[in-house]
Design an enzyme around this catalytic site. Structure first.
Site, PDB file in Angstrom:
ATOM      1  CD  GLU A  39      -6.777   0.664 -18.368  1.00 38.94           C
ATOM      2  OE1 GLU A  39      -7.757   0.874 -18.840  1.00 38.94           O
ATOM      3  OE2 GLU A  39      -5.544   0.851 -18.528  1.00 38.94           O
ATOM      4  NE  ARG A 265     -16.738   8.242 -23.728  1.00 43.80           N
ATOM      5  CZ  ARG A 265     -16.017   7.846 -22.967  1.00 43.80           C
ATOM      6  NH1 ARG A 265     -15.571   6.572 -23.156  1.00 43.80           N
ATOM      7  NH2 ARG A 265     -15.106   8.588 -21.874  1.00 43.80           N
ATOM      8  CE  LYS A 275      -9.800   5.840 -16.640  1.00 41.41           C
ATOM      9  NZ  LYS A 275      -9.651   4.463 -15.844  1.00 41.41           N
TER      10      LYS A 275
HETATM   11  P1  ATP Z   1     -10.913   7.007 -20.520  1.00 34.90           P
HETATM   12  O1  ATP Z   1     -11.411   6.526 -21.977  1.00 34.90           O
HETATM   13  O2  ATP Z   1     -11.258   8.318 -20.225  1.00 34.90           O
HETATM   14  O3  ATP Z   1      -9.650   6.471 -20.288  1.00 34.90           O
HETATM   15  P2  ATP Z   1     -12.026   4.635 -19.644  1.00 34.90           P
HETATM   16  O4  ATP Z   1     -13.239   4.033 -20.164  1.00 34.90           O
HETATM   17  O5  ATP Z   1     -11.006   3.748 -20.203  1.00 34.90           O
HETATM   18  O6  ATP Z   1     -11.922   5.964 -19.605  1.00 34.90           O
HETATM   19  P3  ATP Z   1     -12.283   2.813 -17.440  1.00 34.90           P
HETATM   20  O7  ATP Z   1     -11.760   2.684 -16.151  1.00 34.90           O
HETATM   21  O8  ATP Z   1     -11.900   1.634 -18.458  1.00 34.90           O
HETATM   22  O9  ATP Z   1     -12.021   4.251 -18.200  1.00 34.90           O
HETATM   23  O10 ATP Z   1     -13.812   2.883 -17.389  1.00 34.90           O
HETATM   24  C1  ATP Z   1     -14.562   2.097 -16.468  1.00 34.90           C
HETATM   25  C2  ATP Z   1     -16.106   1.922 -16.931  1.00 34.90           C
HETATM   26  O11 ATP Z   1     -16.644   3.395 -16.996  1.00 34.90           O
HETATM   27  C3  ATP Z   1     -16.100   1.391 -18.346  1.00 34.90           C
HETATM   28  O12 ATP Z   1     -17.148   0.454 -18.585  1.00 34.90           O
HETATM   29  C4  ATP Z   1     -16.576   2.410 -19.351  1.00 34.90           C
HETATM   30  O13 ATP Z   1     -17.318   2.035 -20.323  1.00 34.90           O
HETATM   31  C5  ATP Z   1     -17.212   3.470 -18.257  1.00 34.90           C
HETATM   32  N1  ATP Z   1     -16.876   4.894 -18.752  1.00 34.90           N
HETATM   33  C6  ATP Z   1     -16.031   5.642 -18.982  1.00 34.90           C
HETATM   34  N2  ATP Z   1     -16.082   6.869 -19.439  1.00 34.90           N
HETATM   35  C7  ATP Z   1     -17.655   6.713 -19.549  1.00 34.90           C
HETATM   36  C8  ATP Z   1     -18.513   8.124 -20.014  1.00 34.90           C
HETATM   37  N3  ATP Z   1     -17.992   9.121 -20.240  1.00 34.90           N
HETATM   38  N4  ATP Z   1     -19.910   7.882 -19.890  1.00 34.90           N
HETATM   39  C9  ATP Z   1     -20.348   6.450 -19.273  1.00 34.90           C
HETATM   40  N5  ATP Z   1     -19.540   5.675 -19.022  1.00 34.90           N
HETATM   41  C10 ATP Z   1     -18.060   5.642 -18.954  1.00 34.90           C
HETATM   42 MG    MG Z   2     -10.982   1.769 -20.497  1.00 37.09          MG
END
Ligand code: ATP
Ligand code: MG
Length: 559
Positions: A39, A265, A275
């Site tokens: 995102e 994760r 984020k």
């Molecule tokens: P946050 O929860 O910190 O806002 P997010 O997961 O919503 O992060 P996205 O931009 O939606 O952020 O993430 C893109 C991809 O990265 C998603 O498929 C998510 O599953 C993966 N991802 C995010 N954080 C992690 C992590 N700590 N370890 C592994 N994969 C991750």
């Molecule tokens: Mg997300």
């Protein structure tokens, strides 16, 4: 675009790769297509690196491709700055989506048509309840939800209202489109989830064309289906959403049937991989920006001097599992150190200088000594350093009253100056406050190169720089952003380490360090790995400490 650093990557072993391998072997899929769906509402962090290495890595290892798809369904939080940063960071990490760059917003028209299909099939309805009412009637983990009074609306009525929602007839929040699934489902995600909401906000890509936007859940699985994703990989928190994705895919005329697989994760000690929290750290000024070297963002790690290969290696070591865990920061630093030890050029820099005057070295004279750029890699060659009467050594390398096992410099003691001579301390000069300001020493001209012809030994070899030829530099030493290994993200401001940044502004470094590329780490002998920071100017050098030479985490973590 070429990979930043091509490496041979053979397919690893983990439960997801096993599934991919089996699907290819059974003919269920002819080739593998994955995607990474960020995102664009923040910078990528090392947790994302795990997801990137997995989805891009699998595509590469099995000869398929990986799409970069922006999940841009929430126009209120997205920005071009984030899009640019994401692309820079994925490339830097060594992966490339080629021509496969997509946006959920590319599919807005198709998603809308599918929403109408659901309405026509009696599987979606327009709900006039407020957000609060919907929340109040959703039920709990143990209690069923309550059906909306609008759930029985007829197809024509629903279609008419949904079209008027699209046409802009209603205010934000006035109505939503919901799937008609089961308010009594044990899975809250299936209790008539919201598919569309009204949002009178322009979108970075579609402008003002839309004032209703699909929910993340409504866009996600269908976007995968449109792109022919075979293995849709995401983190465990989406496991409970999978039944909804599957319901939508089963009830819509989608062109392919993707399957979602969830993995744990990445969590790291002493930092927060969220984020939301990282955005707060930037906004509140607790760090200097998204690329502050203390941040776990890829931009921060790059600025800190961490090589992308070390991140890939670390992610590989962590592996892919289905159980959530927290990885020790020491493990990440181990990977960084391992790469830099092999690759980084050696240099001499004195972080906390103490002046040394060699009394028997002639005034006005100087000479060159030859120094190795890498002790284990002779192809790295040598460089010439100027040795002169006035030098700097590390303040910590001298003790006036040395404890028993202190073999470095002290009054009367002899040590080696690396690549130069043996010196002996003859006198300690102090200022009025009693602080040591200078050492008067003598050198043995017969020990040029650092060896005594009579075979006598010294127990310490010190790094040094010449006073006249060295450059003053600012050195930024980074400590963990969070003092405790498991900071509470809900109260992160209280958990910040007040000493996460230590600035030394009068370090002395050898002159060869002036012309280096920023970001490329070198080893300051006996100190650690450092890289020139982008804040450097021709007049003022600024270095970041990437990582120390030894594991300092064991001490911090009390293990
Ligand atoms: P946050 O929860 O910190 O806002 P997010 O997961 O919503 O992060 P996205 O931009 O939606 O952020 O993430 C893109 C991809 O990265 C998603 O498929 C998510 O599953 C993966 N991802 C995010 N954080 C992690 C992590 N700590 N370890 C592994 N994969 C991750
Ligand atoms: Mg997300």
């Amino acid at each position: 675009m070429a990979l930043v650093e091509p490496t041979a990557r053979e397919a690893g072993q983990d439960f997801i790769r096993d599934i991919v391998r089996a699907d290819l072997a059974s003919g269920r899929h002819k080739s593998v297509v994955t995607r990474f769906p960020p995102e664009p509402n923040g910078y990528l962090h090392i947790g994302h690196a795990k997801a990137i290495c997995l989805s891009f890595g699998i595509a590469e290892e099995f000869g398929g491709h990986c799409n970069l798809r922006y999940d841009d369904t929430n126009p209120t939080r997205e920005a071009q700055e984030y899009i640019d940063a994401i692309e820079r960071d994925v490339h830097w990490l060594g992966f490339d989506w080629g021509s496969h760059l997509y946006h959920a917003s590319d599919y807005f028209e198709q998603l809308y048509a599918w929403a109408e299909d659901l309405i026509r099939a009696g599987k979606a309805y327009v709900d006039d309840q407020s957000q609060d009412e919907m929340r109040a009637t959703r039920g709990t983990l143990t209690e069923a939800g309550t059906e909306s009074p609008y759930r029985g609306r007829g197809v024509e009525d629903n279609l008419d209202l949904f079209r008027r929602m699209r046409a802009g007839a209603f205010a934000n929040g006035a109505r939503v489109l919901r799937a008609k699934i089961d308010m009594g489902s044990g899975n809250i995600n299936l209790r008539d989830p919201v598919l569309y909401r009204i949002l009178h906000t322009a979108h970075p890509r579609t402008g003002t064309a839309w004032c209703i936007y699909p929910s993340y859940d409504f866009a996600h699985g269908q976007s995968d289906a449109i792109e022919g994703i075979t293995h849709s990989l995401c983190t465990l928190e989406f496991e409970d959403h999978r039944p909804l994705y599957d319901w939508l895919l089963d009830n819509l005329p989608v062109p392919s049937r993707p399957h979602q697989y969830e993995f744990a994760r990445l969590n790291l000690t002493h930092t927060v991989l969220s984020k939301r929290v990282l955005t707060e750290l930037v906004r509140s000024g607790h760090v200097a920006g998204w690329d502050d070297p203390r941040m776990p963002t890829l931009a921060g790690l790059r600025r800190r001097g961490v090589p992308p290969a070390a991140i890939r290696d670390f992610v590989k070591r962590v592996g892919v599992a289905k159980a959530n865990s927290v990885v020790d920061m020491a493990m990440f630093e181990f990977s960084i150190r391992e790469h830099l030890n092999k690759k980084a050029a050696r240099r001499m820099a004195v972080l906390r200088p103490l002046k040394v005057v060699i009394d028997n070295y002639p005034q006005g004279q100087s000479e060159e000594v030859e120094a190795l750029n890498h002790p284990d890699d002779h192809a790295a060659g040598t460089r010439r350093l100027r040795f002169s009467r006035e030098l700097y050594i590390e303040r910590d390398d001298f003790k006036e009253n040395p404890p028993k096992k202190f073999f470095r410099l002290s009054p009367g003691a002899e040590v080696r100056l690396r690549y130069a001579y043996f010196i002996t301390c003859r006198e300690v000069k102090k200022n009025e406050a009693g602080e040591i300001v200078e050492l008067r020493c003598t050198y043995d001209p017969a020990t040029k190169g650092g060896n005594a012809p009579d075979g006598r030994k010294v127990k310490a070899t010190l790094h040094w720089v010449s006073a006249a030829d060295s450059r003053t530099a600012e050195v930024r030493l980074y400590n963990p952003l969070f003092a405790r290994p498991d900071p509470n993200p809900a109260d992160f401001a209280a958990e910040l380490n007040p000493n996460s940044l230590e600035v030394i502004d009068d370090a002395r470094v050898e002159p060869t360090l002036a012309g280096r590329n920023s970001g490329e780490a070198v080893q300051f002998e006996r100190q650690g790995y450092f890289c020139l920071d982008a804040d450097s100017t021709p007049e003022r050098l600024v270095f970041n400490r990437t990582v120390g030479l030894r594991d300092s985490w064991a001490k911090i973590a009390g293990i």
